[in-house]
Each structure stands twice: as C-alpha cells, then as structure tokens.
Design a protein around this motif. Structure first.
Motif, short mmCIF file in Angstrom:
data_model
loop_
_atom_site.label_atom_id
_atom_site.label_comp_id
_atom_site.label_asym_id
_atom_site.label_seq_id
_atom_site.Cartn_x
_atom_site.Cartn_y
_atom_site.Cartn_z
N SER A 142 34.39 47.62 41.16
CA SER A 142 35.45 48.56 39.89
C SER A 142 34.49 47.55 39.42
O SER A 142 33.55 46.82 39.28
N PRO A 143 34.92 47.95 38.23
CA PRO A 143 33.75 47.49 36.74
C PRO A 143 33.99 45.85 36.47
O PRO A 143 33.21 45.22 36.12
N VAL A 151 37.45 31.89 33.25
CA VAL A 151 38.76 31.93 33.16
C VAL A 151 40.15 31.45 33.40
O VAL A 151 40.94 31.74 33.78
N LYS A 152 39.72 30.34 34.25
CA LYS A 152 41.03 28.93 34.80
C LYS A 152 41.89 29.54 35.71
O LYS A 152 43.30 29.51 34.96
N VAL A 153 40.97 30.94 36.45
CA VAL A 153 42.85 31.76 37.59
C VAL A 153 41.82 30.86 39.00
O VAL A 153 40.16 29.74 38.93
N THR A 154 42.37 31.27 40.43
CA THR A 154 41.97 31.43 41.35
C THR A 154 40.90 32.35 41.59
O THR A 154 40.73 33.28 41.33
N ARG A 155 40.02 32.28 42.87
CA ARG A 155 39.27 32.60 43.19
C ARG A 155 39.93 33.82 44.44
O ARG A 155 39.73 34.90 43.60
N GLN A 156 41.36 33.99 44.76
CA GLN A 156 42.01 34.95 44.72
C GLN A 156 42.74 35.74 43.83
O GLN A 156 42.65 36.80 44.10
N THR A 157 42.80 34.95 42.55
CA THR A 157 43.83 36.44 42.17
C THR A 157 42.00 36.85 41.26
O THR A 157 42.06 38.49 41.11
N ILE A 158 40.57 36.28 41.12
CA ILE A 158 39.93 37.85 40.57
C ILE A 158 39.33 38.48 42.27
O ILE A 158 39.07 40.17 41.78
N ALA A 159 39.21 38.44 43.18
CA ALA A 159 39.29 39.19 44.68
C ALA A 159 40.73 40.50 44.17
O ALA A 159 40.37 41.33 43.84
N LEU A 160 41.63 39.56 43.65
CA LEU A 160 42.21 41.18 43.79
C LEU A 160 42.08 41.88 42.73
O LEU A 160 42.76 43.27 42.59
N ILE A 161 41.58 40.93 41.87
CA ILE A 161 41.51 42.28 40.45
C ILE A 161 40.60 43.09 40.59
O ILE A 161 40.87 44.68 40.27
N ARG A 196 41.92 46.08 42.95
CA ARG A 196 42.54 46.72 41.63
C ARG A 196 44.01 46.79 43.54
O ARG A 196 45.05 47.49 42.76
N LYS A 197 44.56 45.52 43.13
CA LYS A 197 45.95 45.22 44.04
C LYS A 197 46.42 43.66 42.87
O LYS A 197 48.31 43.95 43.55
N PHE A 198 46.46 43.79 41.91
CA PHE A 198 46.74 42.51 40.98
C PHE A 198 46.80 43.12 39.89
O PHE A 198 45.58 43.55 39.47
N ASN A 199 48.03 43.42 38.65
CA ASN A 199 47.44 43.68 37.30
C ASN A 199 47.42 42.75 36.08
O ASN A 199 48.68 42.11 35.96
N PRO A 200 46.21 41.81 36.07
CA PRO A 200 46.88 41.30 35.07
C PRO A 200 47.42 41.42 33.97
O PRO A 200 47.17 42.01 33.39
N SER A 201 47.22 39.79 33.30
CA SER A 201 48.32 39.89 32.01
C SER A 201 47.10 40.49 31.13
O SER A 201 45.80 39.80 30.87
N LEU A 202 47.79 40.61 29.53
CA LEU A 202 46.63 40.72 28.80
C LEU A 202 45.99 40.03 28.61
O LEU A 202 44.33 40.46 28.51
#
Length: 65
Positions: A2-3, A22-32, A35-41
């Motif tokens: 992914s980019p 960016v004050k999120v979990t490592r798991q959130t970054i992994a999901l982004i 491409r299994k999670f669409n983050p907020s704007l």
C-alpha cells in the motif's frame, strides 16, 4: 504494498512509530495498510501530514484496483 506502507517505510518508521505520531494503535495502522479499515478524514490528514505527503498519494484508488 500500500502507498501508506511505502511512505512509512521511506521514513524508516515502524507501524508503532507512525501510530504514536498520529495517536492510534499499531493495529489501526496495520489495518489501514492492509486496506481493511477506512480511516476518518481527520486520521487520513494526520497520517498524510506525518508522512510529509498528500491524501491522493496515500489513499486515491483507481476504479480498476
């Protein structure tokens, strides 16, 4: 790849280091990156800023992808 992951690796950062910035979990970054999670704007903007790039570079997808 992914980019988002490419840009993160260009910086030499781990997923945890980007997550901390960016004050999120490592798991959130992994999901982004998977491409299994669409983050907020807001989160998209924070990630782009942290990686010194723009939203299109990180999140634009062509119709055939």
């Amino acid at each position: 790849m992914s980019p988002t992951k490419s840009k993160r690796m260009e910086q030499g950062w781990t997923q945890q280091q980007l997550a901390d910035r960016v004050k999120v979990t490592r798991q959130t970054i992994a999901l982004i990156e998977a491409r299994k999670f669409n983050p907020s704007l807001k989160l998209c903007l924070e990630i782009a800023h942290a990686l010194h790039t723009d939203l299109n570079t990180l999140f634009w997808e062509e119709a055939d992808e």
